[in-house]
Write an enzyme that holds these catalytic residues in place. Structure first.
Site: not given
Length: 735
Positions: A701, A625, A234, A461, A463, A697-699
């Site tokens: 991007e 984490r 995506g 997508i 991930t 946290k998001g990784v």
């Protein structure tokens, strides 16, 4: 109930739970679904960028073999507009005769086979009244939208600080349009049964597709079901409900048959958005010892004539460094181009290139090592609000990355490092990525056999959402992973947000956390009905869950199994819902921190041929984490490949006179391939974040951000040439 203090399932690099389905071909993507008596749709696109449709001759197409319908603005039903919100839907297709960009849909043909639909579409003749298009970001006739999102920021007295600064760096930079290009062609399959609509769609946001289709076609949301079990990539392209989705549902309703539409690769270049081009200007002031005194960052980006795109670039400069005087301003320029849209790391990718390149220029002007300059201006608290970060390990990212890369071996003078005929350059960039989290809901169920089913209407997508949520639910319910199934991609499940903005893991994980806690509480309530139960009188804080049992903390023998509680109470299963709504910074007393990172890159440049190659990449990432190190590392590696593409290859080229995209195939649009990618070193540092209960946290991007600047800075170190435009191509290196 202790949660994630000594996790058993999260953290280790377990394999994807959906891996076997994907490698055996059992995973069903939207394009893999079909229905008996299914028809197929093909699109007809405009061949001018601005003007009107003056003539439409559809007779030959309508009489072609197998054709069921031809829809144009002359006979298409009038639809309502979609929801007005973040990443809103483009206006209803085929609503009038106006042409706003090259490639806009002017007709859709429905036939009994895809070949017949495409053949008939080619028989439609379209005449136009062309107008002079707006295609250049510098065109003075184009409408400019000043700060349409309220993202501009300013504090201190930037102009005065720049006037008083000992050293000022001032430069303009440009970034090219990029096209998302997921490998899987986007497709939609729509089937009506009265006012009930079922859709298989390549989307990153099923609940938005449901809400949009319901509103546009005037049916209840409960009557629209959107399914997307797997997405073939995506990168942001699936965040909106694009016109082809609406046309497929329209065609299915008009013909009374299920209709499937599969986009072609050229249609993907004009129909599902792209990263906008930008022109950015930055001025940075500093003292002679390298203390930042002012940053002024202005950005201008492209947007479609009727488009909306929330993509501020200059705001990168408001959170990256400690600086007493900052001004950040974004504006958009309306052009006759296809809709711009989010592409992996929107705004941050372009803005970071400018800021981190300018910081590198400043370090050279001051004679200070680029890493040292960043450390001297480290933002211990949020620069604008003054609030403490919910977590921040960027200093550790710098230290670990520099050590693993061998930054101390860098010879400062540009052009001074060689290996044979190659010029060698070391470059770096820091990353302070934005925080994002949307509300989410989830439901957890434990069945009589002791297995669990947890679900939410989100998407995976690629991930790893299936996997990490299975791990998390297993941890929270005290079950082995093979006893847990995670379901997603179906709007009959509790609603969830988009897979985008690097915010899904925090949003969904927090909802799963709440649902599992509520489910354990429900089991305690069920057990409490029996005064003789060893769990009688227990609260959540009094129990732990292991091996499919709820038991008193520190006393594993004093408890009951899920299956035993259900059986004794005559229940087949027990379910509980959970939701997550993030706190505001004011409520939490802290600034929510996105991921941080540092990139270190070694490049080689052939000075005679202008050939550029990346030899090494070291990434150190503070991702909070990490729920699955193997999948998180893959995300950083994949994002890094995309960053190399942005820095060296990707450029969506439009003809300056017509607006036609000239390289709308994977044979002409350059992307990095295996030979362009070196071995990569990825390290994760830091610990759990305090802004959500699972500390993540998001990784997804951040892996792309920083690569363009690090490569450009390494090119300068290798050659002494400062490249302020990406992609960095051979002609720029030879000038």
């Amino acid at each position: 109930m202790t949660i994630l203090e000594r996790p058993r399932h999260v953290g280790p690099g377990v394999d994807r739970v959906d891996g076997p389905q994907k490698v055996t071909g059992a995973a069903r993507y939207p394009n893999d679904f079909s229905h008996p008596d299914m028809a197929h749709a093909a699109l007809v696109r405009a061949t001018i960028a601005a003007g009107r449709v003056a003539r439409l001759d559809t007779g030959a197409a309508e009489s072609a073999p197998g054709v069921l319908a031809v829809l144009t603005h002359l006979n298409a039903p009038r639809l309502a507009t979609g929801p007005s919100a973040l990443l809103a839907t483009p206006p209803p297709p085929l609503r009038d005769d106006r042409i706003l960009y090259y490639g806009q849909y002017v007709a859709v043909v429905v036939a009994d086979t895809p070949e017949r639909a495409s053949a008939a579409a080619r028989r439609i003749e379209v005449g136009y009244e062309p107008a002079e298009p707006l295609l250049d970001i510098h065109d003075p006739r184009a409408e400019r939208l000043p700060d349409p999102w309220g993202s501009d920021a300013s504090w201190g007295d930037t102009r005065a600080a720049l006037d008083d600064a000992h050293v000022v760096i001032e430069a303009s930079y440009t970034t090219a349009e990029n096209t998302n290009n997921p490998l899987g062609l986007f497709s939609t399959l729509a089937e009506w049964d009265g006012d009930t609509l079922t859709v298989h769609d390549s989307t990153q946001w099923p609940t938005r597709v449901r809400a949009t289709l319901a509103q546009m076609f005037g049916v209840p949301e409960a009557g629209v079901r959107v399914l997307v079990l797997y997405v073939g990539g995506g990168f942001g392209a699936g965040l909106r409900v694009w016109p082809h989705v609406i046309l497929t549902a329209m065609a299915a309703r008009q013909t009374g048959r299920p209709v499937k539409l599969v986009m072609t690769r050229p249609e993907m270049f004009t129909g599902i958005g792209h990263r906008p081009a930008t022109v950015q200007h930055i001025r940075i002031g500093a003292t002679r010892d390298g203390r930042l005194t002012a940053i002024e960052h202005e950005s201008r980006s492209t947007v479609a004539i009727e488009g909306d795109n929330i993509e501020p670039c200059a705001t990168v400069s408001t959170a990256a460094y400690a600086c007493p005087n900052v001004t950040a301003h974004d504006e958009q320029v309306r052009l006759n181009i296809p809709w711009t849209n989010s592409m992996r790391a929107p705004g941050e990718a372009q803005g970071n290139f400018v800021l981190e390149s300018a910081i590198d220029e400043l370090s050279h002007a001051l004679g200070i090592d680029p890493l040292e300059l960043r450390l001297r201006n480290y933002a211990e608290v949020h620069p604008r609000s003054g609030l403490p970060w919910s977590s921040k390990a960027l200093r550790e990212c710098y230290e670990v990355g520099a050590e693993r890369f061998g930054w101390s071996r860098r010879v400062p003078e540009p052009g001074s490092m060689r290996e044979g005929d190659w010029l060698v350059g070391y470059g770096m960039a820091g990353i302070s990525y934005f925080w994002y989290q949307a509300p989410c809901q989830a439901r957890a169920t434990v069945r009589g056999d002791g297995t669990a089913y947890v679900r939410s209407a989100v998407t995976d997508i690629g991930t790893g959402t299936y996997t990490i949520m299975t791990q998390l639910a297993a941890e929270l319910l005290g079950l082995e992973q093979d006893r847990v199934t995670f379901g997603l991609g179906d709007t009959s499940m509790p609603p969830g947000p988009q897979a985008g903005g690097s915010g899904l893991t925090a949003a969904l994980g927090s909802a799963v956390h709440a649902a599992c806690r509520n489910l354990v509480r429900a089991f305690l309530d069920a057990a409490a009905a029996d005064p003789a139960s060893p769990l009688a009188g227990c609260d959540l804080d009094d129990v732990a869950v292991t091996g499919g049992r709820v038991h008193r903390v520190g006393e594993p023998e004093r408890g009951e199994s899920y299956a035993g509680i259900l059986a004794m109470r005559g229940l087949d299963e027990l379910s509980a819902d959970g939701d997550s709504t993030p706190r505001t910074p004011q409520e939490a007393g802290m600034a929510p921190a996105g991921p941080f990172g540092a990139r270190f890159v070694e490049v080689r440049v052939d000075p005679e041929l202008g050939r550029l190659s990346v030899a090494r990449v070291v990434s150190a990432i503070d991702g909070g984490r990490i729920l699955n190190e193997k999948l998180a590392r893959s995300q950083i590696i994949g994002g890094t490949v995309g960053g190399i593409g942005m820095a060296m290859f990707e450029d969506t080229v439009s003809d300056p006179g017509t607006g036609r995209i000239a390289n709308a195939t994977l044979g002409d649009y350059l992307v990095p391939v295996n030979a362009d990618i070196p071995d990569m070193d990825v390290s994760f540092v830091g610990g759990p974040d305090a802004f959500n209960p699972i500390g993540v946290k998001g990784v997804g991007e951040i892996g792309l951000v920083g690569m363009a600047a690090a490569i450009a800075n390494a090119v300068f170190h290798a050659t002494g040439k400062r490249i302020r435009s990406v992609p960095i191509t051979i002609d720029r290196l030879l000038l």
